[in-house]
Design a protein around this motif. Structure first.
Motif, PDB file in Angstrom:
ATOM      1  N   HIS A 191       7.358  -1.717   7.171  1.00 25.71           N
ATOM      2  CA  HIS A 191       5.942  -1.955   7.463  1.00 25.71           C
ATOM      3  C   HIS A 191       5.751  -3.088   8.465  1.00 25.71           C
ATOM      4  N   ASP A 192       4.655  -3.006   9.187  1.00 24.94           N
ATOM      5  CA  ASP A 192       4.155  -4.145   9.952  1.00 24.94           C
ATOM      6  C   ASP A 192       3.351  -5.010   8.981  1.00 24.94           C
ATOM      7  N   ALA A 193       3.470  -6.315   9.094  1.00 31.69           N
ATOM      8  CA  ALA A 193       2.839  -7.232   8.137  1.00 31.69           C
ATOM      9  C   ALA A 193       1.322  -7.042   8.033  1.00 31.69           C
ATOM     10  N   VAL A 194       0.652  -6.821   9.152  1.00 33.21           N
ATOM     11  CA  VAL A 194      -0.806  -6.664   9.121  1.00 33.21           C
ATOM     12  C   VAL A 194      -1.182  -5.385   8.381  1.00 33.21           C
ATOM     13  N   LEU A 195      -0.500  -4.290   8.695  1.00 30.29           N
ATOM     14  CA  LEU A 195      -0.797  -3.028   8.027  1.00 30.29           C
ATOM     15  C   LEU A 195      -0.412  -3.064   6.547  1.00 30.29           C
ATOM     16  N   TYR A 196       0.661  -3.756   6.233  1.00 29.14           N
ATOM     17  CA  TYR A 196       1.096  -3.855   4.841  1.00 29.14           C
ATOM     18  C   TYR A 196       0.047  -4.578   3.996  1.00 29.14           C
ATOM     19  N   SER A 197      -0.557  -5.597   4.556  1.00 30.86           N
ATOM     20  CA  SER A 197      -1.617  -6.316   3.845  1.00 30.86           C
ATOM     21  C   SER A 197      -2.774  -5.370   3.513  1.00 30.86           C
ATOM     22  N   LEU A 198      -3.140  -4.524   4.471  1.00 29.87           N
ATOM     23  CA  LEU A 198      -4.204  -3.542   4.232  1.00 29.87           C
ATOM     24  C   LEU A 198      -3.771  -2.511   3.193  1.00 29.87           C
ATOM     25  N   LYS A 199      -2.517  -2.061   3.266  1.00 33.34           N
ATOM     26  CA  LYS A 199      -2.023  -1.072   2.309  1.00 33.34           C
ATOM     27  C   LYS A 199      -2.128  -1.594   0.885  1.00 33.34           C
ATOM     28  N   ARG A 200      -1.764  -2.831   0.684  1.00 30.91           N
ATOM     29  CA  ARG A 200      -1.835  -3.419  -0.662  1.00 30.91           C
ATOM     30  C   ARG A 200      -3.258  -3.384  -1.202  1.00 30.91           C
ATOM     31  N   LYS A 201      -4.230  -3.627  -0.319  1.00 33.94           N
ATOM     32  CA  LYS A 201      -5.633  -3.621  -0.742  1.00 33.94           C
ATOM     33  C   LYS A 201      -6.138  -2.207  -1.004  1.00 33.94           C
ATOM     34  N   MET A 202      -5.575  -1.208  -0.316  1.00 38.02           N
ATOM     35  CA  MET A 202      -6.051   0.175  -0.422  1.00 38.02           C
ATOM     36  C   MET A 202      -5.337   0.973  -1.515  1.00 38.02           C
ATOM     37  N   THR A 217      -4.526   5.748  -5.398  1.00 30.77           N
ATOM     38  CA  THR A 217      -4.257   6.211  -6.757  1.00 30.77           C
ATOM     39  C   THR A 217      -5.382   7.120  -7.246  1.00 30.77           C
ATOM     40  N   VAL A 218      -6.630   6.738  -6.979  1.00 34.16           N
ATOM     41  CA  VAL A 218      -7.785   7.558  -7.374  1.00 34.16           C
ATOM     42  C   VAL A 218      -7.763   8.885  -6.619  1.00 34.16           C
ATOM     43  N   LYS A 219      -7.464   8.836  -5.331  1.00 35.08           N
ATOM     44  CA  LYS A 219      -7.467  10.047  -4.505  1.00 35.08           C
ATOM     45  C   LYS A 219      -6.451  11.072  -5.006  1.00 35.08           C
ATOM     46  N   ARG A 220      -5.270  10.645  -5.381  1.00 31.02           N
ATOM     47  CA  ARG A 220      -4.220  11.604  -5.757  1.00 31.02           C
ATOM     48  C   ARG A 220      -4.292  12.017  -7.229  1.00 31.02           C
ATOM     49  N   ALA A 221      -5.149  11.380  -8.023  1.00 28.52           N
ATOM     50  CA  ALA A 221      -5.234  11.699  -9.459  1.00 28.52           C
ATOM     51  C   ALA A 221      -5.748  13.113  -9.670  1.00 28.52           C
ATOM     52  N   SER A 222      -5.210  13.779 -10.681  1.00 25.49           N
ATOM     53  CA  SER A 222      -5.634  15.144 -10.999  1.00 25.49           C
ATOM     54  C   SER A 222      -7.004  15.179 -11.683  1.00 25.49           C
ATOM     55  N   VAL A 235      13.636   5.601  -6.429  1.00 21.97           N
ATOM     56  CA  VAL A 235      13.716   4.148  -6.227  1.00 21.97           C
ATOM     57  C   VAL A 235      13.230   3.866  -4.816  1.00 21.97           C
ATOM     58  N   ARG A 236      12.491   2.749  -4.660  1.00 18.87           N
ATOM     59  CA  ARG A 236      11.858   2.453  -3.377  1.00 18.87           C
ATOM     60  C   ARG A 236      11.896   0.969  -3.107  1.00 18.87           C
ATOM     61  N   ALA A 237      11.857   0.662  -1.823  1.00 13.31           N
ATOM     62  CA  ALA A 237      11.753  -0.733  -1.405  1.00 13.31           C
ATOM     63  C   ALA A 237      10.927  -0.783  -0.130  1.00 13.31           C
ATOM     64  N   SER A 238      10.281  -1.910   0.074  1.00 14.49           N
ATOM     65  CA  SER A 238       9.527  -2.144   1.304  1.00 14.49           C
ATOM     66  C   SER A 238      10.147  -3.304   2.059  1.00 14.49           C
ATOM     67  N   VAL A 239      10.233  -3.135   3.373  1.00 14.29           N
ATOM     68  CA  VAL A 239      10.669  -4.203   4.264  1.00 14.29           C
ATOM     69  C   VAL A 239       9.481  -4.473   5.176  1.00 14.29           C
ATOM     70  N   VAL A 240       8.989  -5.705   5.163  1.00 17.49           N
ATOM     71  CA  VAL A 240       7.791  -6.057   5.916  1.00 17.49           C
ATOM     72  C   VAL A 240       8.185  -7.037   7.013  1.00 17.49           C
ATOM     73  N   ALA A 287      -2.184  10.759   6.985  1.00 17.94           N
ATOM     74  CA  ALA A 287      -3.192  10.686   5.927  1.00 17.94           C
ATOM     75  C   ALA A 287      -3.787   9.289   5.866  1.00 17.94           C
ATOM     76  N   ASP A 288      -5.080   9.215   5.893  1.00 16.73           N
ATOM     77  CA  ASP A 288      -5.820   7.952   5.765  1.00 16.73           C
ATOM     78  C   ASP A 288      -5.539   6.960   6.889  1.00 16.73           C
ATOM     79  N   GLY A 289      -4.859   7.378   7.939  1.00 16.08           N
ATOM     80  CA  GLY A 289      -4.623   6.512   9.093  1.00 16.08           C
ATOM     81  C   GLY A 289      -3.522   5.484   8.917  1.00 16.08           C
ATOM     82  N   TYR A 290      -2.813   5.495   7.784  1.00 15.60           N
ATOM     83  CA  TYR A 290      -1.785   4.488   7.556  1.00 15.60           C
ATOM     84  C   TYR A 290      -0.503   4.837   8.293  1.00 15.60           C
ATOM     85  N   ARG A 291       0.129   3.831   8.857  1.00 13.84           N
ATOM     86  CA  ARG A 291       1.344   4.054   9.639  1.00 13.84           C
ATOM     87  C   ARG A 291       2.465   3.136   9.173  1.00 13.84           C
TER      88      ARG A 291
END
Length: 152
Positions: free
Chosen positions: A124-135, A140-145, A50-55, A97-101
């Motif tokens: 998350h920081d709001a600016v970085l979270y916006s980028l994460k959502r887009k990436m 998903t493609v990168k981690r797929a088998s 179970v997970r949650a994000s706080v932005v 990984a991928d520069g995300y913080r």
């Protein structure tokens, strides 16, 4: 809105859907034997069913939100206790990984019923979270088998 040291500020809290059984099996295969960090039982390698994000906005708010969780969990008898933390702002670029913080907290929820579960809180920081959502689709493609594992 939350009350921060510098005044009131917006905070977004989003619950992610529970991790699917298929994704937990993938993680078990990846982090199970012969992985050097593997622990028994194998379910101990899955810390985020179970997970949650706080932005929030900026470093000060990130630190304050992190403190809210860690200090509240230190109280005797607290139902939610932080058992592990990872600050990806405090490491070099080669360690991210991928520069995300972000800041990740893993917490054990121990309600009065006695049933315990470990969950993940991503701060998350709001600016970085916006980028994460887009990436996220790229992640998903990168981690797929393989192509059959993709459900975009």
């Amino acid at each position: 809105e939350c009350e921060f040291e510098e005044g009131a500020g917006p905070v977004l809290v989003e619950a992610a859907p529970p991790k699917t059984a298929a994704r937990m099996r993938e993680k078990k295969r990846k982090y199970g034997p012969p992985h050097p960090g593997c622990r028994w039982p194998l379910s101990a390698n899955i810390l985020d069913p179970v997970r949650a994000s706080v932005v929030c906005t900026g470093a000060s708010q990130l630190l304050q939100v992190t403190r809210w969780f860690t200090e509240a969990g230190a109280e005797p008898g607290a139902a939610l206790q932080v058992c592990r933390a990872r600050n990806r702002f405090g490491v070099g670029a080669e360690m991210v990984a991928d520069g995300y913080r972000d800041v990740k907290l893993w917490a054990v929820f121990r309600p009065a019923s006695g049933l315990c579960i470990v969950g993940e809180v991503q701060i998350h920081d709001a600016v970085l979270y916006s980028l994460k959502r887009k990436m996220h689709k790229l992640y998903t493609v990168k981690r797929a088998s393989g192509p059959d594992a993709l459900k975009l």
